[in-house]
Design a protein around this motif. Structure first.
Motif, short mmCIF file in Angstrom:
data_model
loop_
_atom_site.label_atom_id
_atom_site.label_comp_id
_atom_site.label_asym_id
_atom_site.label_seq_id
_atom_site.Cartn_x
_atom_site.Cartn_y
_atom_site.Cartn_z
N THR A 195 53.40 -18.41 87.00
CA THR A 195 54.70 -18.16 87.38
C THR A 195 54.75 -18.14 89.10
N ASP A 196 53.39 -17.95 89.51
CA ASP A 196 53.16 -18.06 90.95
C ASP A 196 51.69 -18.57 91.38
N PRO A 197 51.59 -19.72 91.74
CA PRO A 197 50.51 -20.56 92.02
C PRO A 197 49.98 -20.09 93.38
N THR A 198 50.62 -19.43 94.08
CA THR A 198 50.10 -18.86 95.51
C THR A 198 49.68 -17.45 95.36
N ALA A 199 49.89 -16.80 94.25
CA ALA A 199 49.33 -15.37 94.06
C ALA A 199 47.88 -15.51 94.12
N GLU A 200 47.21 -14.31 94.20
CA GLU A 200 45.79 -14.42 94.19
C GLU A 200 45.39 -14.67 92.51
N PRO A 201 44.08 -15.45 92.33
CA PRO A 201 43.90 -16.12 91.41
C PRO A 201 44.24 -15.47 90.14
N HIS A 202 44.12 -14.17 89.81
CA HIS A 202 44.15 -13.77 88.60
C HIS A 202 45.73 -13.10 88.53
N ARG A 203 46.42 -13.30 89.35
CA ARG A 203 47.90 -12.76 89.45
C ARG A 203 49.02 -13.77 89.23
N GLN A 204 48.23 -15.20 89.11
CA GLN A 204 49.24 -16.12 89.15
C GLN A 204 49.89 -16.52 87.47
N GLN A 205 49.35 -15.85 86.53
CA GLN A 205 49.73 -16.07 85.40
C GLN A 205 50.72 -15.35 84.61
N SER A 206 51.46 -15.74 83.76
CA SER A 206 52.17 -14.91 82.89
C SER A 206 52.61 -15.41 81.44
N MET A 207 53.17 -14.54 80.69
CA MET A 207 53.11 -15.02 79.21
C MET A 207 54.49 -14.99 78.77
N VAL A 208 54.97 -15.99 78.15
CA VAL A 208 56.41 -15.80 77.74
C VAL A 208 56.39 -16.30 76.05
N ILE A 209 57.33 -15.54 75.57
CA ILE A 209 57.63 -16.00 74.17
C ILE A 209 58.60 -17.37 73.99
N VAL A 210 58.14 -18.28 73.51
CA VAL A 210 59.02 -19.68 73.46
C VAL A 210 59.16 -19.53 71.80
N PRO A 211 60.45 -19.40 71.47
CA PRO A 211 60.84 -19.65 69.95
C PRO A 211 60.40 -21.28 69.70
N ARG A 212 60.08 -21.54 68.57
CA ARG A 212 59.45 -22.92 68.20
C ARG A 212 60.63 -23.98 68.29
N ASP A 213 62.04 -23.39 68.25
CA ASP A 213 62.95 -24.40 68.00
C ASP A 213 63.73 -24.48 69.18
N THR A 214 63.09 -24.09 70.31
CA THR A 214 63.98 -24.33 71.57
C THR A 214 63.82 -25.79 71.97
N PRO A 215 64.76 -26.23 72.43
CA PRO A 215 64.98 -27.50 73.01
C PRO A 215 63.74 -27.83 73.99
N GLY A 216 63.48 -28.94 74.10
CA GLY A 216 62.18 -29.18 74.90
C GLY A 216 60.66 -29.02 74.37
N VAL A 217 60.60 -28.26 73.24
CA VAL A 217 59.56 -28.22 72.53
C VAL A 217 59.04 -29.17 71.72
N THR A 218 58.14 -29.95 71.92
CA THR A 218 57.70 -30.83 70.83
C THR A 218 56.46 -30.73 70.37
N VAL A 219 56.44 -30.57 68.92
CA VAL A 219 55.02 -30.17 68.57
C VAL A 219 54.66 -31.72 67.88
N LYS A 220 53.55 -32.26 68.81
CA LYS A 220 53.53 -33.70 68.82
C LYS A 220 52.56 -34.11 67.90
N ARG A 221 51.30 -33.57 67.58
CA ARG A 221 50.42 -33.89 66.58
C ARG A 221 49.47 -32.96 66.10
N GLY A 222 48.79 -33.02 65.27
CA GLY A 222 47.73 -32.00 64.75
C GLY A 222 46.54 -32.85 65.23
N MET A 223 45.76 -31.69 65.85
CA MET A 223 44.43 -32.13 66.29
C MET A 223 43.23 -31.88 65.24
#
Lengths: 403, 403, 403, 403
Positions: free
Chosen positions: C187-215
Motif C-alpha cells: 500500500t505504501d512503497p515509501t514506508a519503512e521496509p516492513h510497513r509497506q505491505q497490507s492484506m486485503v480480501i479479494v472475492p474470487r469472482d471480482t472483475p479483474g481476477v484471472t485464475v490463469k493456470r495450475g502450476m
C-alpha cells in the motif's frame, strides 16, 4: 586429453614399485622403532631415511619431481603416477626419493626464480639432500589464505633486509638439517595488493630467528620430518642478495609454487587412499563379527564400493590437471587446480574414516597408519587456503561463463 | 515426556556453572602447563585435578552421577544437564567432580553388583577419589562389540580364578593411582552365548599383570587421565571372592553398566559441541578474510545454523532417553539408548569439524581444544560397539513392529 | 519442557486414530478412483472428502487446529500430535477435519485480525467448510522470501482498494469452492521496509481476477485440493473494508500467520515420515532379492535405523517448539520455529527417498503414495522462504549470543 | 588413457552444436505447446519431433549411436561427447537424431543378435524411425534387478512361443508408433540360473497383449515419448522364429545391451547437469534477494563450485569407461560400467536439486525443465538395478583383489 602413461612413466613405475617392495615397506617398522627410541635426537630425521636415500639415488630414483635439468626432467603427467606410488608410504617414500614437501616446492622455486648464487649455495645441496629447507608463509594472527593479510615485514635497510614477524606451521623447521627458510613478507604495504609481498632467504642460524615450538596436528608432532614450527623473526637481518626475484614478486612466486605442489599433494593423497582401501579390504576379509566376516556385511561393502568409485573419479581429475598444466600451463588449468584442491582431501578423508571404522580401536591407534594419515590429510582442507576460499573463486569464474 | 529441569537440577546447574567459571576454566592453562612440564611423572594425573577435587567436594559437587545412597542420588534426568556442563571442560570438570569415566561406570557396577567386601575395599576409596580404576573389556584380537567373541579366560582353580588374556584401550590404566581392573572374560565357553562371561576384580599389582604400553588416539596419549593401556593377563590369580556377582553374569552386568554411561557420554559430548559452537562463533566474529569477518560469509553462517539445529534435536533426544530410563528402565529405553549412541558422536564430530575449519591451522593445533576434542569424540563411533552394530539392532526392532 | 500428551490430547489421539482406521484409510482408494474418473469436474475436490467431513464433524473432530472459541481450543502442543496423525493420510485427513492449509492459516488470520463483518462473511463459512480460501503472497517475478520485494500494489482509491499484480503457487485457488483470496501487496512503497505491505480480501469472482493456470509440483497438479494457481490481479477493485487490520500491517500479519502453520506443516510431515518408514519396513520384509529379504540386507537396515533415529529427534524438536509457542509465544520460539523449518523437510525427504529406493519402480509410480509425498515435501524447502534464508537469520542470532 | 576428442568427433560436435542452436532449442517451446494441446492424440509423439528428424537426417546426424555398418560407425568414445550434447535438450535431441532409448538398445540388440529376417522386418524400419519399439524386462511382482527372479514365461508350443506375464515401466509402449516389444522371460526355469531366460519379439498387435496403463514418474507421464506402460501378456503366441538368438541366451543378451546404454545414459545425464548448472548460474546472476544477487551469496557459490567439481570428475570417468569398452571390451570395463551407474545419477540429482532450490517455486514448476529432469534422473538410481546391487557387486570384485 591423453593421460596414458608413456613408456618412460611405465618404466619408472615398475622400478619404483620394486623399490617400494624391496626397500620402503620393509623400512616402515624400522622407522617406527627409530622414532620410538627414547635416546634419539628430538626432531632429527631417523637414519633409515638416509639409508633409503642412498639406495634410491643409486637407482636413479632421485629428484623425480623437478622439471628441467635439475632432476629427472619429467612432465607433471609423467611424475603424477610416481607421486601416487610414494603416497602409499607417505613418511618414507617421498623423502627417500628427495621428493618431499616442502623441499620440493622450495627447489622448484629456487630453480625458477633464484639467482645463480642462490642456486649454488642453496639449491645444489638441497638437490643432493645435504640440507633441508622450510617455507615460511602462514601466520597465526591473520587469515593467510588472503595474501594481502600477511603481517610479516621485510624492510630494506642499506644492503640488508630486516625481517620481523611471526610464522607458524613451518613444516620441517624443527629438523636440525633444515638450514634455510624462504620467508614471505611485505616489502611495500602501500603497493597494490598483489605487489606488496616479497620473498627472502633467511638462513636458520641468523640472529633473531627463534624456532619457538613444534605445532601439533591432531596430537601428532610429525617429528619424523622436522615437525611444524612456530618461528619468530625479530629484527632478522639478511643480505639484500637473499631476496628472491624482485621486490613485489612474492605473491606471483607463491602462486607459481602452488600448481605443481598441488599435483604432488593430490597424487600422494590418492596413494594414501589406495592404501587405506587395501587395508580396509584386508581387515574386512579377516575380521569376523556376528558370525560373518565384515566383508560380507552390506554397509562395509558399500564403503568399499564407494571408495573405489570415488578414487577412480578423483585420479582422472588430477591426471587431467597434470596434463593441462603440461599443455596449457598453470593459468589454463586454473579451474582444475582448484577443483583438485577441493575434491581430494575430502574424498581421501572419507575413505580414511571408513577404513578407521572398519578397524575399530586399531584404526585410531598407532598400530595402523590410518589415524596419522587421517590427521595429515585433514590439514589439506586448510593448507594453501581453506576449501571455501577456492570454491568461492571457482564459482565466480563459472558464473562469468554465463554472463 | 517432561524434561523440565526441576528445582534441584536448576540449583545444581547454577552452582556448577559458577564452579566452572571460578575454578575449572581458570585451571585449564594450569593443566596445560603441568602436562607440558618435562619433569612430571609420566601418566600421573596433574595435581591441578586434586586441587579442583578438594574444592568440588567442599561445595558438595561430588559423585553427582551415582544414584542411591552413595552419591547425590540424582535421577538420570537430573544429572544429564550437569554432565553437559562438565563437557565444556572435558579434561578437568568430570574428574574434578569425581564423575569421570571409567570410574563412574565401575562405581555404579560395584554399587549395584558388588559384595559388601568389594564395596568396602574398592567402592569406598573410589567414591572418595583415593584410588582410580579401569574397565578391561576390549580385546585387540576380536570384534569385542560381539561379546561372544571375548577370548580372555577366567578359570576357576580351587579358591582362585586364573585370568589369561590380552586387553587394550583400557582407559586410565597407566595412571599410577589406578589400583584395580574390572576384567571381563569367559568362565564357561560352553554355556549359552550370553552366559559364558563373568567379571572379576584384578588388583593392578597382581603378579602376571603387565601394563604394556599406552595406546594413542589420533596421536593423543591422553596422559592427563591415565591414557589407554594395552594390558596382558598372564596366569593372573585372584581370590574367588573377587568375582563380581555370579559366574555367567558378565554380559548382563556389562549391559547394565552401559545405559547410564551412554547418557553421561552423550551429554558431555553435547557440552563439547556447545563449546565448539561458541568457539566457532567467536572466531567467526573476530577473523577477517577478504574484507569481511567470517561471520558474514554465507558458508560459515550455514555451519553455525546447522550446528544449533542439530544440537537442539540431539539434546532433546538424550534428555528423553534419560527420562525414559528413569521412568521405564533401561529395557524400555532400548531404542533410545541406541539412538543416542548413533546420533551423538557424528553430530558432535560434524560440529567440531566445522569449528576446526573456521579456525584454520589453529583448529588442528594444540592452541585450541578442538582437535583433541575431535579425536576423543571420534572414538565414540567405535567404543561400546561401532555404530553399525547398533543400527542393525535398532533396525531389526523397528522391522518387527510391522510384522 | 513438558511435552507429555495430556489427557485431552490422548483422548483425541485415540479418537482420531480410530477415525483414521475406520474412515480415512479406507477412503484412500475411493479418492484415487474419483480423481481418475475422466468425467469428474476438473480441480473440484472429490466428493469423498465431503463424506469424511460429515463424519468427522459428527464426531467432533473438527477445527481442531484453531485456538480460542472458534474451534477445539487446543494449544499448539495439544494439536501437534493430532496433526502428525493426519499426516499419515495427507490428502484426506487434514481436509476431512477442516484442518488443511491454506484454510487453516486463513481462518487463524481472520479470527485474529479480521473485522466483525469479515468474520461473519468469510470466517464462519470457512469454519463450516462451506467455502474454501487461498492465500496470495508468492510472486513469480521476485524473491518473495524477502517481503520487501513484493511487487503487487494495493492502492487506495476513494472507498476502494485497487489491486494490481501477479501471484503464483496460490494453493487451492483452482478449486471451484474457493471463494476468497487474501492478497498481500504494497500500500505504501515509501514506508519503512516492513510497513509497506497490507492484506486485503479479494472475492474470487471480482472483475479483474484471472485464475490463469495450475502450476505443477514435479508433475503433480494437486487437483485433489484445488491445485496451485497463477493468478492475475488487473485493476481489481474491492471495498476499503476488505482491508485486514490496518494499512502497513501486512508484514506483521504474515509473520503471525507463520508460527502455528509451521508446527502444523512439520507435524504432518513427521506423520508422512512415519508412514514412509512403515511402508519401507513392510516392503523390506516382503521383497526378496538375491535370496534374502531386503530387510536382512545391511544397507536397508541402515536406512531403517537412520529413519527412526532422525524422526525421534525431529519430533521432539517440533514438540518443544509447540510448547515454547504456548508458553513464551512466537517471539520466544523464534530460533526453534526456524530450526524446525530447516530440519523437517530435509529429514522427511531423506526418509522418503530411501522408502522410494526400497520400493524400486513402485516407489516412483502412482501405486504407492511415496513419490507424490516426496514432491509435496520437497516444496517445503522452498515455501515460506528457502532454508538458506532461515539459516542465515538463525546464524546471526546465534552469533549475537557470543558478542 | 587417451580420451581426446578426435577429428571426426570434433567435427560432429560442431555440427551437432549448431543443430542444437538452430533447430532443437527453438523447438522446445513448440514441443511444450503441442503437448499442451488438448486436441492432441494421447501418447503420440508430437509432430515437432518428426520435423527435427527430417532435418537431422538431412544433415547426416542420424543413428550416431550405432557401431558397425548400420549407423555412423562411431566408437563409444566418439559417440559419448555427442550424447552429452543431446542431454542438454533431453526430450527433443535424442529422438531427433534417432538416438533415443529404448530404441537405441533394441536396435543394437537386433543388429548384434537378430536373424536376417528380424533385421529386415524390424531393424530396418527402426533405423529409419518409421516405427518405435519397447523393451519389456521389468516386472512389478519381483526384484527384477536379479534376473533369476523374472516370472514371465516363454514356453515353446509347436512352432510358436507362448508368453505369459506382467511387465511394467515399459518405456515407449503407449506410443501408437511402437510396433514391437522385445520381451524377456523364462524358457527353462530348471536350467542354471543365467541360462533360464530368453528374449522374443512380440508385435504389439498380437492377441493377448494388453497395454494396460501408463505408469508415472513423480507425477510425469512422459507422454512425449510414449510413456511407461504396464503391459499384460496373456497367452500371447508368436512364431518360433521370433526368438532372438537361442533359448537360454536372454541373460547374456541383456548384459550385452547394458554396456553401451550405460554410456549413453550417463553422458546424456552429464548434459542435463551442464544445463542445470547453466540455468543455476543464470538465475543466480539475475535474482536479487536481501539486496544482493544470489550469485554473491556464499552458499549459492558453494553449490556452483561443487557442481563444476563433480561434473568434471564424473565426465572423465564416463569417458574412460567408453574408452575401455572400445579397447578392452565390456568385460574389461566391468568395474567402470558399474562405477558410472553408481556415480552418475546421484551426482546429477544433487546438481538438479540445487538448481531447483536456486529457482525457488519456478524450480519445481513446469516453467523450467528442472523438476522433470530431476524426476527422470531419479529413476536412474533404480533402473537396470538399484545402485545398492551394483555397489555390492563392485565391492566383491574389489575385495577379491586383496585375497
Amino acid at each position: 586429453m591423453d593421460f596414458a602413461y608413456d613408456a618412460r612413466t611405465n618404466e619408472l613405475r615398475e622400478q619404483l614399485l620394486a623399490f617400494m617392495d624391496q626397500h620402503v615397506h620393509p623400512a616402515e617398522p624400522v622407522l617406527a622403532a627409530q622414532l620410538a627410541d627414547p635416546a634419539r635426537e628430538p626432531w632429527a630425521v631417523p637414519s633409515v631415511v638416509a639409508d633409503l636415500q642412498a639406495e634410491a639415488r643409486k637407482q636413479g630414483l632421485w629428484n623425480l619431481f623437478i622439471p628441467g635439468e635439475h632432476g629427472a626432467g619429467l612432465t607433471n603427467l609423467q611424475y603424477a603416477p610416481l607421486a601416487e606410488i610414494t603416497g602409499r608410504s607417505i613418511q618414507l617414500a617421498p623423502p627417500a626419493l628427495n621428493c618431499a614437501a616442502p623441499d620440493t616446492g622450495n627447489m622448484e622455486l629456487l630453480a625458477q626464480f633464484g639467482s645463480a648464487e642462490q642456486k649454488e649455495r642453496w639449491l645444489r645441496p638441497l638437490l643432493d639432500a645435504e640440507i633441508r629447507s622450510a617455507f615460511a608463509m602462514t601466520e597465526p594472527e591473520v587469515a593467510s589464505s588472503d595474501a594481502t593479510n600477511i603481517a610479516t615485514r621485510i624492510e630494506r635497510d642499506g644492503d640488508e633486509y630486516v625481517v620481523n614477524g611471526r610464522k607458524w606451521y613451518i613444516t620441517g623447521a624443527m629438523n636440525p638439517d633444515c638450514k634455510l627458510f624462504i620467508v614471505m613478507g611485505k616489502t611495500d604495504p602501500t603497493a597494490e595488493p598483489h605487489r606488496q609481498q616479497s620473498m627472502v632467504i633467511v638462513p636458520r642460524d641468523t640472529p633473531g630467528v627463534t624456532v619457538k615450538r613444534g605445532m601439533t596436528v591432531f596430537g601428532y608432532d610429525d617429528a619424523d620430518h622436522g615437525g611444524h614450527a612456530e618461528v619468530l623473526f625479530d629484527g632478522v637481518r639478511v643480505p639484500a642478495e637473499n631476496l628472491i626475484g624482485e621486490e613485489g614478486t612474492g605473491f606471483a612466486i607463491a602462486q607459481a609454487r602452488l600448481g605443481p605442489g598441488r599435483i604432488h599433494h593430490c597424487m600422494r593423497a590418492i596413494g594414501i587412499a589406495e592404501r587405506a582401501l587395501e587395508l580396509m579390504c584386508r581387515r574386512a576379509s579377516e575380521r569376523v563379527a556376528f558370525g560373518r566376516p565384515l566383508a560380507e556385511q552390506g554397509v562395509v561393502q558399500d564403503w568399499i564400493a564407494e571408495s573405489r568409485v570415488r578414487i577412480e573419479q578423483l585420479r582422472l581429475l588430477v591426471l587431467k590437471t597434470a596434463w593441462l598444466m603440461d599443455t596449457v600451463g598453470n593459468r589454463g588449468a586454473h579451474t582444475e587446480i582448484q577443483a583438485i584442491k577441493i575434491a581430494t582431501p575430502r574424498t581421501v578423508e572419507w575413505i580414511l574414516d571408513k577404513a578407521v571404522q572398519a578397524h575399530g580401536a586399531a584404526g585410531v591407534s598407532q598400530d595402523t597408519p590410518l589415524a596419522q594419515l587421517w590427521a595429515g590429510n585433514r590439514t589439506l582442507r586448510l593448507a594453501d587456503g581453506p576449501d571455501e576460499v577456492h570454491k568461492r573463486s571457482l564459482a565466480r569464474r563459472e558464473l562469468k561463463r554465463y554472463r
